[in-house]
Enzyme design. Sequence first.
Site, PDB file in Angstrom:
ATOM      1  N   GLY A  18      46.243  37.965  46.179  1.00 37.53           N
ATOM      2  CA  GLY A  18      47.180  38.731  46.987  1.00 37.53           C
ATOM      3  C   GLY A  18      46.550  39.796  47.848  1.00 37.53           C
ATOM      4  O   GLY A  18      45.445  39.642  48.368  1.00 37.53           O
TER       5      GLY A  18
ATOM      6  N   ALA B 115      41.552  29.447  58.089  1.00 36.16           N
ATOM      7  CA  ALA B 115      42.251  30.417  58.937  1.00 36.16           C
ATOM      8  C   ALA B 115      43.252  31.269  58.162  1.00 36.16           C
ATOM      9  O   ALA B 115      44.144  31.866  58.754  1.00 36.16           O
ATOM     10  CB  ALA B 115      42.961  29.685  60.070  1.00 36.16           C
ATOM     11  N   ALA B 116      43.079  31.358  56.854  1.00 37.60           N
ATOM     12  CA  ALA B 116      44.056  32.095  56.039  1.00 37.60           C
ATOM     13  C   ALA B 116      44.125  33.566  56.428  1.00 37.60           C
ATOM     14  O   ALA B 116      45.211  34.138  56.573  1.00 37.60           O
ATOM     15  CB  ALA B 116      43.718  31.953  54.560  1.00 37.60           C
TER      16      ALA B 116
ATOM     17  N   ASP C 210      43.243  34.941  59.295  1.00 43.76           N
ATOM     18  CA  ASP C 210      43.800  35.060  60.637  1.00 43.76           C
ATOM     19  C   ASP C 210      45.313  34.881  60.616  1.00 43.76           C
ATOM     20  O   ASP C 210      46.050  35.576  61.328  1.00 43.76           O
ATOM     21  CB  ASP C 210      43.174  34.014  61.564  1.00 43.76           C
ATOM     22  CG  ASP C 210      41.681  34.202  61.741  1.00 43.76           C
ATOM     23  OD1 ASP C 210      41.211  35.348  61.626  1.00 43.76           O
ATOM     24  OD2 ASP C 210      40.978  33.205  62.008  1.00 43.76           O
TER      25      ASP C 210
ATOM     26  N   GLU D 223      34.339  41.422  66.604  1.00 41.58           N
ATOM     27  CA  GLU D 223      33.342  40.524  67.189  1.00 41.58           C
ATOM     28  C   GLU D 223      32.808  41.061  68.520  1.00 41.58           C
ATOM     29  O   GLU D 223      32.491  40.285  69.421  1.00 41.58           O
ATOM     30  CB  GLU D 223      33.961  39.144  67.396  1.00 41.58           C
ATOM     31  CG  GLU D 223      34.484  38.525  66.108  1.00 41.58           C
ATOM     32  CD  GLU D 223      35.318  37.291  66.369  1.00 41.58           C
ATOM     33  OE1 GLU D 223      34.904  36.210  65.958  1.00 41.58           O
ATOM     34  OE2 GLU D 223      36.393  37.420  66.994  1.00 41.58           O
TER      35      GLU D 223
ATOM     36  N   SER E 221      46.612  24.493  61.173  1.00 44.37           N
ATOM     37  CA  SER E 221      47.220  24.908  59.906  1.00 44.37           C
ATOM     38  C   SER E 221      48.111  26.145  60.042  1.00 44.37           C
ATOM     39  O   SER E 221      48.760  26.551  59.083  1.00 44.37           O
ATOM     40  CB  SER E 221      46.128  25.198  58.871  1.00 44.37           C
ATOM     41  OG  SER E 221      45.376  26.345  59.246  1.00 44.37           O
TER      42      SER E 221
ATOM     43  N   ASN F 251      38.365  41.721  53.389  1.00 41.49           N
ATOM     44  CA  ASN F 251      38.539  41.062  52.103  1.00 41.49           C
ATOM     45  C   ASN F 251      37.701  41.805  51.062  1.00 41.49           C
ATOM     46  O   ASN F 251      37.122  42.850  51.366  1.00 41.49           O
ATOM     47  CB  ASN F 251      38.187  39.570  52.200  1.00 41.49           C
ATOM     48  CG  ASN F 251      36.733  39.331  52.603  1.00 41.49           C
ATOM     49  OD1 ASN F 251      35.844  40.152  52.380  1.00 41.49           O
ATOM     50  ND2 ASN F 251      36.480  38.181  53.217  1.00 41.49           N
TER      51      ASN F 251
ATOM     52  N   ASP G 230      36.224  24.837  67.531  1.00 41.63           N
ATOM     53  CA  ASP G 230      35.752  24.551  66.179  1.00 41.63           C
ATOM     54  C   ASP G 230      35.364  23.080  66.060  1.00 41.63           C
ATOM     55  O   ASP G 230      36.141  22.194  66.429  1.00 41.63           O
ATOM     56  CB  ASP G 230      36.852  24.825  65.149  1.00 41.63           C
ATOM     57  CG  ASP G 230      37.087  26.308  64.921  1.00 41.63           C
ATOM     58  OD1 ASP G 230      36.221  27.111  65.282  1.00 41.63           O
ATOM     59  OD2 ASP G 230      38.141  26.650  64.353  1.00 41.63           O
TER      60      ASP G 230
ATOM     61  N   GLY H  61      42.415  37.232  48.520  1.00 36.22           N
ATOM     62  CA  GLY H  61      42.500  35.787  48.390  1.00 36.22           C
ATOM     63  C   GLY H  61      43.720  35.363  47.596  1.00 36.22           C
ATOM     64  O   GLY H  61      44.837  35.833  47.843  1.00 36.22           O
TER      65      GLY H  61
ATOM     66  N   GLY I 192      40.046  35.489  67.299  1.00 36.37           N
ATOM     67  CA  GLY I 192      41.021  36.110  68.188  1.00 36.37           C
ATOM     68  C   GLY I 192      42.140  35.161  68.563  1.00 36.37           C
ATOM     69  O   GLY I 192      43.319  35.505  68.512  1.00 36.37           O
TER      70      GLY I 192
END
Length: 308
Positions: free
Chosen positions: A234, A258-259, A261, A147, A300, A193, A19, A231, A48
Amino acid sequence: MWDFKASGNIICMGSVIMDISVKCEQFPEIGETKYTPYTYEVTPGGKGANQAIAAARAGGKVRMLGRISDDVYGHELKENLRRSGIDVGMLIQDKAAKSGVAFVWVDEKGDNQIICSPGVNAENTVSDIKEGLQAMRQGDILLMTMEFSREILLCAAKCAKEKGGFVIVDPSSSECKRLDEELAGYIDIIKPNEVEAGMITGIKADSRENIEKALEYMETRGVRYPLISLGENGVAYKVDGKLHCEEGIKVHAVDSTAAGDTFIGAMACRLALGASIREAVRYGNKAASVCVQRMGAQTSLPFAEEID
């Protein structure tokens, strides 16, 4: 009825990339150049790898499946996985392809925009996956992103179910079209999501009624335990025909990169350790709330003691 007997093992299948991220006050318009006072960061990432490390930090026993390049980034990415306690024995070192790279913009509200060049991650083959999953055993979890080509996804899901495994899938918007009824029939948990759920089902997940309809649609396609992440609001999911809603945890979010993941990795870890789906969802929700309070992707991802 919830009847999964976990072995404790997780196999992760998804991108391993570098990244390159930068924070900005707001995203530029098309054709506009913006300068930012923030310094850019180069850090290991990929959906991944993020999910694998999230699961490992939460206490899971994790193996990584796929390909990695033989360049500078590739060696750094592989070593980063190893340092995180992940078994990298199933990663194929590809000398011909470049590492994948993601360019990540994060604004001051914590929202992000990402462009990804998958590089070596696009070189995985059906035979790679079949060979890698030979070691899978009854009660193992296969945690995979979408992916990959539909052919590879279907091969992986079928192999996992034939060996008595449990299949968790994390879709993203550009790949939702690969989820047809045949593939869905091999999936135990899927976690779109709100936007992805709308793309999969044709139902906008903007009310409790529509969220339940979207979950029911995924059930009718063959998914055993459909879940929609909402998000800050919840998570909603269905078990044994009953709708469950786990409220979001209110925190000061600085970066949502990365939330998702974090959520799915921590949830998979809890399932692998024998928790019920309700306990695992609650734990994943807590883990994601810690993640969004920090900048970066893997930097994070929280450890078990931070979640608990």
